[in-house]
Design a protein around this motif. Structure first.
Motif, short mmCIF file in Angstrom:
data_model
loop_
_atom_site.label_atom_id
_atom_site.label_comp_id
_atom_site.label_asym_id
_atom_site.label_seq_id
_atom_site.Cartn_x
_atom_site.Cartn_y
_atom_site.Cartn_z
N LEU A 122 -10.89 3.28 11.11
CA LEU A 122 -11.16 1.84 11.10
C LEU A 122 -10.58 1.18 9.86
CD1 LEU A 122 -14.85 1.86 12.39
CD2 LEU A 122 -12.87 0.90 13.58
N ARG A 123 -10.81 1.79 8.69
CA ARG A 123 -10.36 1.14 7.45
C ARG A 123 -8.85 1.16 7.33
NH1 ARG A 123 -12.82 4.91 2.64
NH2 ARG A 123 -11.50 3.59 1.32
N PHE A 124 -8.21 2.28 7.71
CA PHE A 124 -6.76 2.34 7.59
C PHE A 124 -6.06 1.56 8.70
CE2 PHE A 124 -7.60 6.27 5.07
CZ PHE A 124 -7.15 5.75 3.88
N GLY A 125 -6.68 1.52 9.89
CA GLY A 125 -6.11 0.71 10.95
C GLY A 125 -6.06 -0.75 10.55
N LEU A 126 -7.16 -1.25 9.96
CA LEU A 126 -7.20 -2.63 9.50
C LEU A 126 -6.21 -2.84 8.36
CD1 LEU A 126 -8.41 -5.45 9.48
CD2 LEU A 126 -10.27 -4.58 8.05
N ALA A 176 -18.68 -6.04 7.34
CA ALA A 176 -18.19 -6.58 6.06
C ALA A 176 -17.69 -5.45 5.17
CB ALA A 176 -19.31 -7.37 5.37
N ALA A 177 -18.42 -4.31 5.15
CA ALA A 177 -17.99 -3.16 4.36
C ALA A 177 -16.66 -2.62 4.88
CB ALA A 177 -19.06 -2.07 4.39
N ILE A 178 -16.52 -2.52 6.21
CA ILE A 178 -15.27 -2.05 6.80
C ILE A 178 -14.13 -3.00 6.46
CG2 ILE A 178 -14.06 -1.59 8.97
CD1 ILE A 178 -16.10 0.54 8.33
N ALA A 179 -14.40 -4.31 6.54
CA ALA A 179 -13.37 -5.31 6.23
C ALA A 179 -12.92 -5.19 4.78
CB ALA A 179 -13.88 -6.71 6.51
N TYR A 180 -13.89 -5.02 3.87
CA TYR A 180 -13.53 -4.85 2.46
C TYR A 180 -12.66 -3.61 2.28
CZ TYR A 180 -13.67 -3.41 -2.35
OH TYR A 180 -13.27 -2.98 -3.58
N LEU A 181 -13.08 -2.49 2.88
CA LEU A 181 -12.32 -1.25 2.72
C LEU A 181 -10.92 -1.38 3.29
CD1 LEU A 181 -15.11 1.36 3.58
CD2 LEU A 181 -14.06 0.96 1.35
N GLY A 182 -10.78 -2.13 4.38
CA GLY A 182 -9.46 -2.30 4.98
C GLY A 182 -8.55 -3.19 4.16
N LEU A 195 -9.09 -4.79 0.63
CA LEU A 195 -8.92 -4.40 -0.77
C LEU A 195 -8.87 -2.89 -0.94
CD1 LEU A 195 -11.23 -6.90 -2.70
CD2 LEU A 195 -8.74 -6.83 -2.68
N GLY A 196 -9.69 -2.19 -0.17
CA GLY A 196 -9.78 -0.74 -0.32
C GLY A 196 -8.53 0.00 0.10
N GLU A 197 -7.81 -0.52 1.06
CA GLU A 197 -6.61 0.17 1.55
C GLU A 197 -5.35 -0.62 1.23
OE1 GLU A 197 -7.57 2.94 2.18
OE2 GLU A 197 -9.66 2.50 2.65
N ALA A 198 -5.20 -1.81 1.82
CA ALA A 198 -3.96 -2.55 1.69
C ALA A 198 -3.59 -2.80 0.24
CB ALA A 198 -4.07 -3.88 2.46
N VAL A 199 -4.54 -3.28 -0.55
CA VAL A 199 -4.24 -3.62 -1.95
C VAL A 199 -4.25 -2.39 -2.85
CG1 VAL A 199 -5.01 -4.94 -3.96
CG2 VAL A 199 -5.14 -5.96 -1.68
N THR A 200 -5.31 -1.57 -2.74
CA THR A 200 -5.46 -0.42 -3.64
C THR A 200 -4.30 0.54 -3.53
OG1 THR A 200 -7.86 -0.58 -3.48
CG2 THR A 200 -6.95 1.49 -4.31
N PHE A 201 -3.89 0.91 -2.31
CA PHE A 201 -2.86 1.91 -2.15
C PHE A 201 -1.46 1.35 -2.36
CE2 PHE A 201 -6.48 3.73 0.18
CZ PHE A 201 -6.64 4.85 -0.62
N PHE A 202 -1.27 0.04 -2.12
CA PHE A 202 0.01 -0.55 -2.48
C PHE A 202 0.20 -0.49 -4.00
CE2 PHE A 202 2.27 -4.27 -4.14
CZ PHE A 202 3.55 -3.97 -3.66
N THR A 259 3.24 1.26 3.90
CA THR A 259 2.98 0.75 5.25
C THR A 259 3.34 1.79 6.29
OG1 THR A 259 3.44 -1.51 4.48
CG2 THR A 259 3.44 -1.14 6.86
N ALA A 260 4.48 2.45 6.12
CA ALA A 260 4.90 3.48 7.07
C ALA A 260 3.91 4.64 7.07
CB ALA A 260 6.30 3.98 6.70
N GLY A 261 3.54 5.12 5.88
CA GLY A 261 2.60 6.23 5.79
C GLY A 261 1.24 5.89 6.35
N MET A 262 0.75 4.68 6.03
CA MET A 262 -0.55 4.25 6.53
C MET A 262 -0.52 4.09 8.05
SD MET A 262 -2.91 0.99 5.36
CE MET A 262 -2.95 1.52 3.64
N GLY A 263 0.61 3.61 8.58
CA GLY A 263 0.71 3.46 10.03
C GLY A 263 0.61 4.78 10.75
N VAL A 264 1.35 5.78 10.29
CA VAL A 264 1.29 7.10 10.91
C VAL A 264 -0.09 7.72 10.74
CG1 VAL A 264 2.19 9.46 10.83
CG2 VAL A 264 3.76 7.52 10.63
N GLY A 265 -0.62 7.66 9.51
CA GLY A 265 -1.92 8.25 9.24
C GLY A 265 -3.03 7.62 10.05
N SER A 266 -3.05 6.28 10.11
CA SER A 266 -4.11 5.59 10.85
C SER A 266 -4.00 5.84 12.35
CB SER A 266 -4.06 4.09 10.57
OG SER A 266 -2.85 3.51 11.00
#
Length: 317
Positions: free
Chosen positions: A53-57, A229-235, A237-244, A197-204
């Motif tokens: 859910l978090r990586f898909g978002l 709300a927790a899932i949205a935050y993780l998706g 800030l937790g994923e898109a921003v943090t891992f970029f 983005t490529a790695g997250m796409g394959v992984g998710s």
């Protein structure tokens, strides 16, 4: 080469490296908050479904940005390795990370993850990708020592048999170390945004498929507003921003310097976990923060090198 041009190139390289370290510091600070939010959310779902859910978002948010910015994507010959790295990080690492937080506290899990600098240094030295410099080792030990002192009191409030989560988190740390060591060449041949983005796409995609086959995604229909709300935050800030920010840092400085900043993770995790789920927090955090930043400063800076004497005869070395 013109000495002025050489000096200018060196200054630009140092500026880029400092920017990378700043990005890693911000990424690691957000990572601690992510740990606390994951600890909050993991009780309502399973580790695989939460990762999906978090990586898909996160992937859905990064794709339009990557297309708008016309970023460079991995080349055809790099795609198999980028896909494997994506599954290693966004599948294996995050599955183990989520599972660990079922058994241990956010602070304790983050402390186990803060061994990442030492693990990365040892693996990088074994693979002969980076020398094990004494300055880096001292900085990492100081940073981790600061974290250990900071969380000493809080560790006494860990859940029963939390050691299981600690061991799982150490296994996750090994996965993250390999990812951090192997990624830079592929980031350089594409771009930080295109690579993540490529790695997250394959992984998710793989993780969502596994969650769907296991029936875990069906439970998402029962989530309330706080859980979404927790899932949205993780998706976001937790994923898109943090891992970029993480791959942005890996593109500009070495893996060991980037992973040294992970020592900030337990500090931000402790603060966030205190606010979200009532884990203990004390004034000793300030002392630990000073030690952590001192360790990062030592590990991420090089000793000044005296200018070579141009009149000296070559030594032949």
């Amino acid at each position: 080469m013109n000495p002025v041009q050489t000096c200018s190139n060196t200054e630009r390289r140092h500026a880029g490296e400092h920017l990378g370290i700043m990005a890693a510091v911000l990424s690691s600070s957000l990572g601690g908050v992510n740990t606390a939010v994951t600890r909050y959310a993991i009780g309502e779902t399973d580790p695989v479904s939460l990762a999906g859910l978090r990586f898909g978002l996160g992937f859905l948010l990064l794709v339009p940005l990557a297309l708008t910015m016309k970023c460079r994507w991995p080349s055809g010959r790099d795609w198999p390795v980028v896909a494997a790295l994506g599954f290693l990080f966004f599948g294996v690492f995050m599955g183990l990370f989520n599972l660990a937080l079922r058994y241990t506290s956010a602070a304790r899990g983050a402390l186990a993850l803060s061994t990442l600098p030492l693990v990365t240094m040892l693996i990088a030295a074994a693979l002969k990708t980076e020398p094990l410099a004494a300055r880096k080792l001292v900085g990492a030990l100081l940073a981790i020592g600061g974290v250990a002192v900071t969380l000493l009191t809080g560790l006494g409030h860990a859940p029963p048999r939390a050691w299981r989560g600690d061991v799982i988190m150490v296994a996750a740390t090994v996965c993250m170390a390999f990812y951090s060591i192997w990624s830079p060449p592929f980031i350089a041949r594409s771009s930080p945004l295109g690579f993540v983005t490529a790695g997250m796409g394959v992984g998710s995609l793989i993780v969502c498929l596994l969650a769907w086959l296991g029936g875990g995604l069906a439970g998402a229909s029962a989530f309330d507003a706080r859980q979404w709300a927790a899932i949205a935050y993780l998706g976001i800030l937790g994923e898109a921003v943090t891992f970029f920010l993480w791959v942005f840092a890996l593109a500009r400085t070495t893996a060991t310097k980037v992973t040294n900043t992970i020592a900030l993770n337990p500090l931000s995790a402790s603060i966030a976990a205190t606010l979200l789920i009532g884990e203990p927090f004390g004034p000793y955090i300030v002392v630990g923060t000073v030690a952590v930043f001192s360790g990062i400063l030592i590990a991420s800076t090089e000793r000044p090198v005296a200018p070579a004497n141009l009149t000296t005869e070559p030594t032949g070395t």
